[in-house]
Design a protein around this motif. Sequence first.
Motif, PDB file in Angstrom:
ATOM      1  N   THR A 156       2.993  12.762  -7.261  1.00  0.00           N
ATOM      2  CA  THR A 156       1.583  12.468  -7.515  1.00  0.00           C
ATOM      3  C   THR A 156       0.733  11.936  -6.378  1.00  0.00           C
ATOM      4  OG1 THR A 156       0.665  12.067  -9.628  1.00  0.00           O
ATOM      5  CG2 THR A 156       1.046  10.197  -8.459  1.00  0.00           C
ATOM      6  N   PRO A 157      -0.047  12.751  -5.662  1.00  0.00           N
ATOM      7  CA  PRO A 157      -0.966  12.194  -4.666  1.00  0.00           C
ATOM      8  C   PRO A 157      -2.065  11.417  -5.350  1.00  0.00           C
ATOM      9  CG  PRO A 157      -0.746  14.577  -4.414  1.00  0.00           C
ATOM     10  CD  PRO A 157      -0.039  14.173  -5.668  1.00  0.00           C
ATOM     11  N   LEU A 158      -2.447  10.319  -4.780  1.00  0.00           N
ATOM     12  CA  LEU A 158      -3.550   9.544  -5.348  1.00  0.00           C
ATOM     13  C   LEU A 158      -4.833  10.319  -5.258  1.00  0.00           C
ATOM     14  CD1 LEU A 158      -2.978   5.894  -4.148  1.00  0.00           C
ATOM     15  CD2 LEU A 158      -2.760   6.788  -6.435  1.00  0.00           C
ATOM     16  N   ALA A 194       7.959  13.588   0.691  1.00  0.00           N
ATOM     17  CA  ALA A 194       7.608  12.745  -0.453  1.00  0.00           C
ATOM     18  C   ALA A 194       6.371  13.283  -1.154  1.00  0.00           C
ATOM     19  CB  ALA A 194       7.382  11.308   0.018  1.00  0.00           C
ATOM     20  N   CYS A 195       5.370  13.654  -0.379  1.00  0.00           N
ATOM     21  CA  CYS A 195       4.132  14.171  -0.978  1.00  0.00           C
ATOM     22  C   CYS A 195       4.386  15.445  -1.772  1.00  0.00           C
ATOM     23  CB  CYS A 195       3.103  14.443   0.119  1.00  0.00           C
ATOM     24  SG  CYS A 195       2.473  12.962   0.944  1.00  0.00           S
ATOM     25  N   ASN A 196       5.129  16.368  -1.191  1.00  0.00           N
ATOM     26  CA  ASN A 196       5.300  17.677  -1.809  1.00  0.00           C
ATOM     27  C   ASN A 196       6.311  17.669  -2.952  1.00  0.00           C
ATOM     28  OD1 ASN A 196       3.461  18.968  -0.055  1.00  0.00           O
ATOM     29  ND2 ASN A 196       5.023  19.120   1.535  1.00  0.00           N
ATOM     30  N   ALA A 197       7.336  16.821  -2.849  1.00  0.00           N
ATOM     31  CA  ALA A 197       8.352  16.787  -3.899  1.00  0.00           C
ATOM     32  C   ALA A 197       7.892  16.003  -5.114  1.00  0.00           C
ATOM     33  CB  ALA A 197       9.647  16.178  -3.351  1.00  0.00           C
ATOM     34  N   ASP A 224       1.231   7.082  -2.099  1.00  0.00           N
ATOM     35  CA  ASP A 224       0.132   7.990  -2.397  1.00  0.00           C
ATOM     36  C   ASP A 224       0.564   9.047  -3.404  1.00  0.00           C
ATOM     37  OD1 ASP A 224      -2.408   9.045  -2.205  1.00  0.00           O
ATOM     38  OD2 ASP A 224      -2.021  10.159  -0.370  1.00  0.00           O
ATOM     39  N   ALA A 225       1.758   9.585  -3.231  1.00  0.00           N
ATOM     40  CA  ALA A 225       2.250  10.634  -4.124  1.00  0.00           C
ATOM     41  C   ALA A 225       2.516  10.116  -5.532  1.00  0.00           C
ATOM     42  CB  ALA A 225       3.531  11.246  -3.548  1.00  0.00           C
ATOM     43  N   LEU A 226       3.046   8.911  -5.625  1.00  0.00           N
ATOM     44  CA  LEU A 226       3.467   8.383  -6.924  1.00  0.00           C
ATOM     45  C   LEU A 226       2.327   7.738  -7.694  1.00  0.00           C
ATOM     46  CD1 LEU A 226       6.885   6.919  -5.771  1.00  0.00           C
ATOM     47  CD2 LEU A 226       6.474   9.044  -7.016  1.00  0.00           C
ATOM     48  N   GLN A 227       1.345   7.222  -7.021  1.00  0.00           N
ATOM     49  CA  GLN A 227       0.100   6.724  -7.595  1.00  0.00           C
ATOM     50  C   GLN A 227       0.241   5.416  -8.354  1.00  0.00           C
ATOM     51  OE1 GLN A 227      -2.292   9.120 -10.549  1.00  0.00           O
ATOM     52  NE2 GLN A 227      -3.549   9.409  -8.733  1.00  0.00           N
ATOM     53  N   ASN A 228       1.109   5.333  -9.321  1.00  0.00           N
ATOM     54  CA  ASN A 228       1.424   4.092 -10.045  1.00  0.00           C
ATOM     55  C   ASN A 228       2.915   3.832  -9.850  1.00  0.00           C
ATOM     56  OD1 ASN A 228      -1.118   3.329 -11.691  1.00  0.00           O
ATOM     57  ND2 ASN A 228      -0.867   5.514 -12.116  1.00  0.00           N
ATOM     58  N   TYR A 229       3.254   2.768  -9.143  1.00  0.00           N
ATOM     59  CA  TYR A 229       4.622   2.654  -8.649  1.00  0.00           C
ATOM     60  C   TYR A 229       5.093   1.213  -8.596  1.00  0.00           C
ATOM     61  CZ  TYR A 229       1.900   1.442  -4.513  1.00  0.00           C
ATOM     62  OH  TYR A 229       1.000   0.851  -3.660  1.00  0.00           O
ATOM     63  N   PHE A 230       6.444   1.079  -8.565  1.00  0.00           N
ATOM     64  CA  PHE A 230       7.127  -0.192  -8.345  1.00  0.00           C
ATOM     65  C   PHE A 230       8.208   0.041  -7.288  1.00  0.00           C
ATOM     66  CE2 PHE A 230       5.597  -0.356 -12.694  1.00  0.00           C
ATOM     67  CZ  PHE A 230       5.148  -1.656 -12.876  1.00  0.00           C
ATOM     68  N   PHE A 231       8.070  -0.586  -6.135  1.00  0.00           N
ATOM     69  CA  PHE A 231       9.079  -0.460  -5.082  1.00  0.00           C
ATOM     70  C   PHE A 231      10.366  -1.164  -5.537  1.00  0.00           C
ATOM     71  CE2 PHE A 231      11.272  -1.582  -1.166  1.00  0.00           C
ATOM     72  CZ  PHE A 231      11.046  -0.498  -0.328  1.00  0.00           C
ATOM     73  N   TRP A 232      11.512  -0.544  -5.229  1.00  0.00           N
ATOM     74  CA  TRP A 232      12.800  -1.176  -5.492  1.00  0.00           C
ATOM     75  C   TRP A 232      13.390  -1.598  -4.150  1.00  0.00           C
ATOM     76  CZ3 TRP A 232      15.174  -2.414 -10.103  1.00  0.00           C
ATOM     77  CH2 TRP A 232      16.463  -2.925  -9.992  1.00  0.00           C
ATOM     78  N   ALA A 240      -2.525   3.472   1.687  1.00  0.00           N
ATOM     79  CA  ALA A 240      -1.770   4.678   1.339  1.00  0.00           C
ATOM     80  C   ALA A 240      -2.675   5.800   0.846  1.00  0.00           C
ATOM     81  CB  ALA A 240      -0.735   4.346   0.256  1.00  0.00           C
ATOM     82  N   VAL A 241      -3.825   5.473   0.298  1.00  0.00           N
ATOM     83  CA  VAL A 241      -4.695   6.478  -0.297  1.00  0.00           C
ATOM     84  C   VAL A 241      -5.150   7.476   0.762  1.00  0.00           C
ATOM     85  CG1 VAL A 241      -6.854   6.880  -1.535  1.00  0.00           C
ATOM     86  CG2 VAL A 241      -5.469   4.864  -2.057  1.00  0.00           C
ATOM     87  N   GLY A 242      -4.893   8.749   0.511  1.00  0.00           N
ATOM     88  CA  GLY A 242      -5.274   9.804   1.439  1.00  0.00           C
ATOM     89  C   GLY A 242      -4.165  10.243   2.364  1.00  0.00           C
ATOM     90  N   THR A 243      -3.010   9.582   2.319  1.00  0.00           N
ATOM     91  CA  THR A 243      -1.915   9.954   3.215  1.00  0.00           C
ATOM     92  C   THR A 243      -1.472  11.389   2.994  1.00  0.00           C
ATOM     93  OG1 THR A 243      -1.116   7.670   3.313  1.00  0.00           O
ATOM     94  CG2 THR A 243       0.435   9.385   3.940  1.00  0.00           C
ATOM     95  N   CYS A 244      -1.264  11.783   1.755  1.00  0.00           N
ATOM     96  CA  CYS A 244      -0.767  13.127   1.468  1.00  0.00           C
ATOM     97  C   CYS A 244      -1.791  14.198   1.854  1.00  0.00           C
ATOM     98  CB  CYS A 244      -0.378  13.241  -0.005  1.00  0.00           C
ATOM     99  SG  CYS A 244       1.122  12.316  -0.425  1.00  0.00           S
ATOM    100  N   ALA A 245      -3.055  13.938   1.601  1.00  0.00           N
ATOM    101  CA  ALA A 245      -4.086  14.890   2.014  1.00  0.00           C
ATOM    102  C   ALA A 245      -4.096  15.047   3.524  1.00  0.00           C
ATOM    103  CB  ALA A 245      -5.445  14.429   1.509  1.00  0.00           C
ATOM    104  N   ALA A 246      -3.932  13.930   4.242  1.00  0.00           N
ATOM    105  CA  ALA A 246      -3.913  13.985   5.702  1.00  0.00           C
ATOM    106  C   ALA A 246      -2.711  14.768   6.221  1.00  0.00           C
ATOM    107  CB  ALA A 246      -3.906  12.573   6.275  1.00  0.00           C
ATOM    108  N   LEU A 247      -1.642  14.812   5.425  1.00  0.00           N
ATOM    109  CA  LEU A 247      -0.448  15.555   5.806  1.00  0.00           C
ATOM    110  C   LEU A 247      -0.494  17.008   5.370  1.00  0.00           C
ATOM    111  CD1 LEU A 247       2.226  12.826   4.978  1.00  0.00           C
ATOM    112  CD2 LEU A 247       1.605  13.654   7.252  1.00  0.00           C
TER     113      LEU A 247
END
Length: 734
Positions: free
Chosen positions: A19-21, A474-477, A547-555, A591-598
């Motif tokens: 999920t890209p933001l 990460a963005c594409n998967a 950016d891809a996950l949009q709503n997330y919790f880091f482990w 993080a917002v816009g990272t996937c678009a920039a890639l």
Amino acid sequence: MSSSRPDSLADPFVTAPNTPLNPSQPLEPPRASYLSPTPETADTPRGSYLSPDNSSPLLPEAEKRDNDAYTEGPQASQPKRRSIFGRPLFWLIALTVLAIVVLAVVLPVYFVIIKPHQNNATGSNSSGGGTGSGKGNPGSPTGATTGGNGSVIVTSDGTTFTYLNPFGGFWVSDPNDPFNNNAQANSWTPPLNTSWTWGQDKIKGVNLGGLFVLEPFISPALYQKYPGAVDEWTLSTLMAADTANGGLNQLEDHYKTFITEQDIAEIAGAGLNWIRLPIPFWAIEKWDFEPFLEKVCWPYILRVLQWARKYGIRVNLDLHTIPGSQNGYNHSGKLGMVNFLNGVMGIANAERALNYIRIITEFISEPEWTDVVPVFSIVNEALVSTIGKDQITSFYLQAHDMIRNITGYGEGHGPYIAIHDGFQGVSSWAGFLQGSDRIILDTHPYFAFDGQPNDSPIATGTGVDAGGIWPAQACNAWGPGMNTSQTAFGVTIAGEFSNGYNQCGLFLTGVGNDASYGDACALFLDASQWNATVKAGLQEFALASMDALQNYFFWTWKIGNSSTTNTVESPLWSYQLGLQLGWMPTDPRTAVGTCAALGASGSQFDGTYEAYQTGGPGAGTIVASSVAEYGQYPPSTISGLPEGAIMSLMPTYTSTSAIPTLPPPTFSASTTHSISVGDGWFDLADTGLAPTEVQGCTYPNAWSAVSVAMPTALCPTGAAAAVITSPPTTSAAR
């Protein structure tokens, strides 16, 4: 967090969600706007626009000079006409007017904005306490009940630290009002006493893994102290026998010290707004044949919830362990077999699990906790490839109806219910139980456990070259699938992700598994060796994942030190260490816009859910086809039984035991009024008893009952068969 993954996880949606933001979201400014902060785009602390000496830049030198009573010059001997600013009467009048204006502004703000949030359901007195005196309050040396960036916190043990939050967050702590929900984690997150809007507000969260459910790679020193311990079952057994060193009570020392109040304050100061809190079922009780430390962690769980309240952080409460084990991983309590909805004791263990879900629901649905715990993850990482998709869906429908019978239906009635994708990928859950009331799909994307070597370098440069293949991967998967799931399923989150793109880390894949702790991993075991390109690559990977996950919790937030090196030997998994050493973003909004920039492409979720998915009209009216297909409980078939087994003879429990309710926190006596703390039980109409073993019946080992011999007759004689629940009619929203 899973120690291993099934071989069937080649699907990129399974090895990672998607999920890209959406850069158009008004609360999520584009990434570029944070590269060069300006007063219009950055959260700037108060006073930052003053000149270096804190004087006003707006006061002309001529006006400053006019404030002098006398001037030098040719007529210096002649008194200059006194300026109005030098007259005491003027200042007396001005100060009086100023005091009136301040009172006129402050009092309405206090009584209209800060004071309001009264808890009318139980009289829990959740009133504001923004600037009250709060005598004896441990939150401030001056007795203040709230503070922002730079305020001093005094903890319950008398230690102090400075609250650092450059994002406009503020804490609130009033001993006369311990359930005050006015705190705000940061300027872009609603205060706890304000509704969270799914699709608009974004989870930027972190897990508190390893605090109450002990994993070897998060708390390696405890496992290194007891060779042979591979999970909490064996650790508890060995520790209990070590009476000379405190026995099992050593675990309480861990609960006390591993995560502190300062950790929670730092989480808010890092720009994060949620925590996911894994807890074990033995916080409620354990049965005699289980070695776990019973009930001791519950007061510490409440302590974390109260800290979260103080700093304006919402909590996703995660039931991380299930009786019998829901996945056979070490973090389920016992490494080995899956005995939840699988094997001869599969239904009996599920009976216990439902009751623990019920008890937790009753507690967090009380008004004192609803704002702090808006999400309840009811089963962590159930291994659906073993249990079966139909079987787990039947259980989830049963749990949904049980929970909503306690809470009522629709927005504002109890928590959202989060279910894990079972390592099946988010796409496989499209259309799940349409019409259900507020179910969230949770997925845990990790490249580390996808069965691939993952040896492509991440230290490839800085700037646009950072991270090698991993940020785009990460963005594409994960991005497209996450966006699609928001529509095809409903609210979809990543309850876990990390920087661990490989399997390097002490005990990461289990105690004694050298594959994760060999020579090829040397660099990734010691963050002190990382140069600027390693850190830049990891940060770009983290930003792309967010950016891809949009709503997330880091482990996870914190990894404990190894006892042999006194360092963190799984640094890829520590958000805290990444902040300290420079590979995690200090502002997650970047993080917002990272996937678009890639160059990642794909449709973006527009933030609009169907009404029932967020508790609106129709919530709780599950479509008839789903009720017909999954409404029978227990399920009509269970895997893991011996050949020729008669399922109706499967062991079950009897509901005759008293309910082990969860006690509320205790507070020191209020000097002004009594405090209602609730009694841990929201629904007074819920009077059913708890399951227990039937006296006189023999049960196989509940944690090791796959394919063991089945009973040959019902016990006790004349008892009802296991499959007794017919499909319910379609429920109506209330």
